[in-house]
Design a protein around this motif. Structure first.
Motif, short mmCIF file in Angstrom:
data_model
loop_
_atom_site.label_atom_id
_atom_site.label_comp_id
_atom_site.label_asym_id
_atom_site.label_seq_id
_atom_site.Cartn_x
_atom_site.Cartn_y
_atom_site.Cartn_z
N UNK A 58 34.38 21.25 -4.74
CA UNK A 58 33.42 20.27 -4.45
C UNK A 58 33.69 19.46 -2.83
N UNK A 59 34.88 19.15 -2.86
CA UNK A 59 35.28 18.43 -1.39
C UNK A 59 35.11 19.63 -0.41
N UNK A 60 35.37 20.74 -0.55
CA UNK A 60 35.19 21.65 0.60
C UNK A 60 33.66 21.97 0.87
N UNK A 61 32.89 22.00 -0.28
CA UNK A 61 31.39 22.43 -0.05
C UNK A 61 30.57 20.92 0.28
N UNK A 62 31.19 19.67 0.09
CA UNK A 62 30.43 18.48 0.53
C UNK A 62 30.34 18.29 1.72
N UNK A 63 31.18 18.75 2.73
CA UNK A 63 31.05 18.58 4.17
C UNK A 63 30.34 19.52 4.88
N UNK A 64 29.92 20.63 4.12
CA UNK A 64 29.07 21.84 4.77
C UNK A 64 27.90 21.36 5.31
N UNK A 65 27.38 21.77 6.46
CA UNK A 65 26.15 21.33 7.18
C UNK A 65 25.07 21.21 6.48
N UNK A 66 25.03 22.19 5.52
CA UNK A 66 23.87 22.37 4.63
C UNK A 66 23.71 21.45 3.43
N UNK A 67 24.96 20.95 3.08
CA UNK A 67 25.01 19.90 1.93
C UNK A 67 24.36 18.59 1.99
N UNK A 92 34.67 9.96 -9.08
CA UNK A 92 34.98 11.10 -7.90
C UNK A 92 33.84 11.10 -7.23
N UNK A 93 32.65 11.55 -7.82
CA UNK A 93 31.64 11.80 -7.02
C UNK A 93 30.85 10.54 -6.62
N UNK A 94 30.89 9.38 -7.26
CA UNK A 94 30.41 8.05 -6.58
C UNK A 94 30.90 7.62 -5.47
N UNK A 95 32.11 8.03 -5.45
CA UNK A 95 33.18 7.50 -4.20
C UNK A 95 32.87 8.41 -2.83
N UNK A 96 32.71 9.84 -3.22
CA UNK A 96 32.72 10.85 -2.34
C UNK A 96 30.87 10.46 -1.72
N UNK A 97 30.07 10.26 -2.47
CA UNK A 97 28.68 10.10 -2.08
C UNK A 97 28.69 9.00 -1.09
N UNK A 98 29.33 7.75 -1.59
CA UNK A 98 29.45 6.59 -0.66
C UNK A 98 30.26 6.92 0.72
N UNK A 99 31.34 7.73 0.75
CA UNK A 99 32.08 7.89 1.72
C UNK A 99 31.23 8.68 2.78
N UNK A 100 30.58 9.80 2.14
CA UNK A 100 29.60 10.62 3.19
C UNK A 100 28.27 10.21 3.42
N UNK A 101 27.86 9.22 2.98
CA UNK A 101 26.56 8.51 3.07
C UNK A 101 25.57 9.44 2.64
#
Length: 196
Positions: A58-67, A92-101
Motif C-alpha cells: 500500500x505504501x509503495x502504491x500510495x505515492x504513485x502519481x495516478x493514486x 494506518x490508512x487514516x494516518x496515510x491519507x492525512x499525511x498524503x492529503x
C-alpha cells in the motif's frame, strides 16, 4: 457533468474502470494501471496475517502519481479478522491519507459507531467518503455532521430512500460509484440528472 467538486471523478469507486475519469479500486497485490487513476488499500475482509506485508505494498502504491485516494479500507463485523486488528489496519490508512492529503474511501459493515468514534478520536480532517451508503437519513446526517461524506452506488437507481437523500443533500455531501456492478456510471448520472 454533475460531479462533486471536492473529488471531481464521476465514479469514485469501481472494480471495473472503463475510462480515466473513474477511480479504480486496487488491492495491495494489484499492479497499478498504466493509465487512469486508482485508490489502494487493505479491505477489512482480506487482511492477511497482521497486515504488515500488505501494508508495505500500500505504501509503495500510495505515492504513485495516478493514486488519488487511499482505500477501500475500514471495518466489517462480518469479516474473519478480529475487529481490533481491523481497527489497527484502518488507523494506518487514516494516518496515510492525512499525511498524503488524499481522500479516504471507507468500507463499513455494522461498524458505523466505530467509524464515527475513530473520526473524532484521530482528529482527522481530510475527506472521508463512506462508500456504498444504503442506510437511514438519520445516520446520513450523523455522518455528515462530523465530516464524513457519502457515496451512493447503483442502488440509487431503485432505492427511494437514496433518491430522497440525493434530492435533499447538497451535491458536496455525496459521491457516486459503481463498485462491482457492471452498470455504467453514465446511467447513474443520467438518472440523477433526470430527478433534479
Amino acid at each position: 457533468m454533475n460531479v462533486n467538486p471536492l473529488f471531481p471523478y464521476p465514479n469514485i469507486h469501481t472494480h471495473k474502470a472503463r475510462n480515466s475519469l473513474q477511480v479504480q479500486n486496487l488491492f495491495p497485490e494489484d499492479t497499478p494501471p498504466q493509465q487512469g487513476v486508482f485508490s489502494v488499500g487493505i479491505h477489512p475482509c482480506y487482511i492477511v496475517g497482521d497486515g504488515t506485508e500488505q501494508w508495505e505494498k500500500v505504501l509503495e502504491h500510495a505515492t504513485h502519481p495516478l493514486c488519488v485516494a487511499i482505500g477501500e479500507c475500514g471495518l466489517d463485523k462480518r469479516a474473519s479478522a478480529p475487529l481490533s486488528l481491523q481497527e489497527k489496519v484502518f488507523r494506518w490508512h487514516i494516518s496515510l491519507a492525512q499525511q498524503l492529503h488524499k481522500p479516504l474511501i471507507i468500507h463499513c459493515v455494522r461498524s458505523y459507531g466505530e467509524i464515527i468514534r475513530l473520526r473524532k478520536e484521530t482528529g482527522a480532517t481530510g475527506l472521508w467518503i463512506l462508500h456504498g451508503f444504503r442506510k437511514s437519513e438519520a445516520l446520513a446526517h450523523q455522518l455528515l455532521g462530523i465530516g464524513i461524506k457519502l457515496s451512493f452506488g447503483t442502488a440509487l437507481l431503485h432505492d427511494t430512500r437514496l433518491q430522497h437523500l440525493a434530492k435533499i443533500l447538497p451535491r458536496e455531501d455525496y459521491f457516486l460509484e459503481t463498485d462491482e456492478d457492471p452498470t455504467p456510471i453514465e446511467e447513474v448520472l443520467t438518472f440523477l440528472h433526470s430527478k433534479s
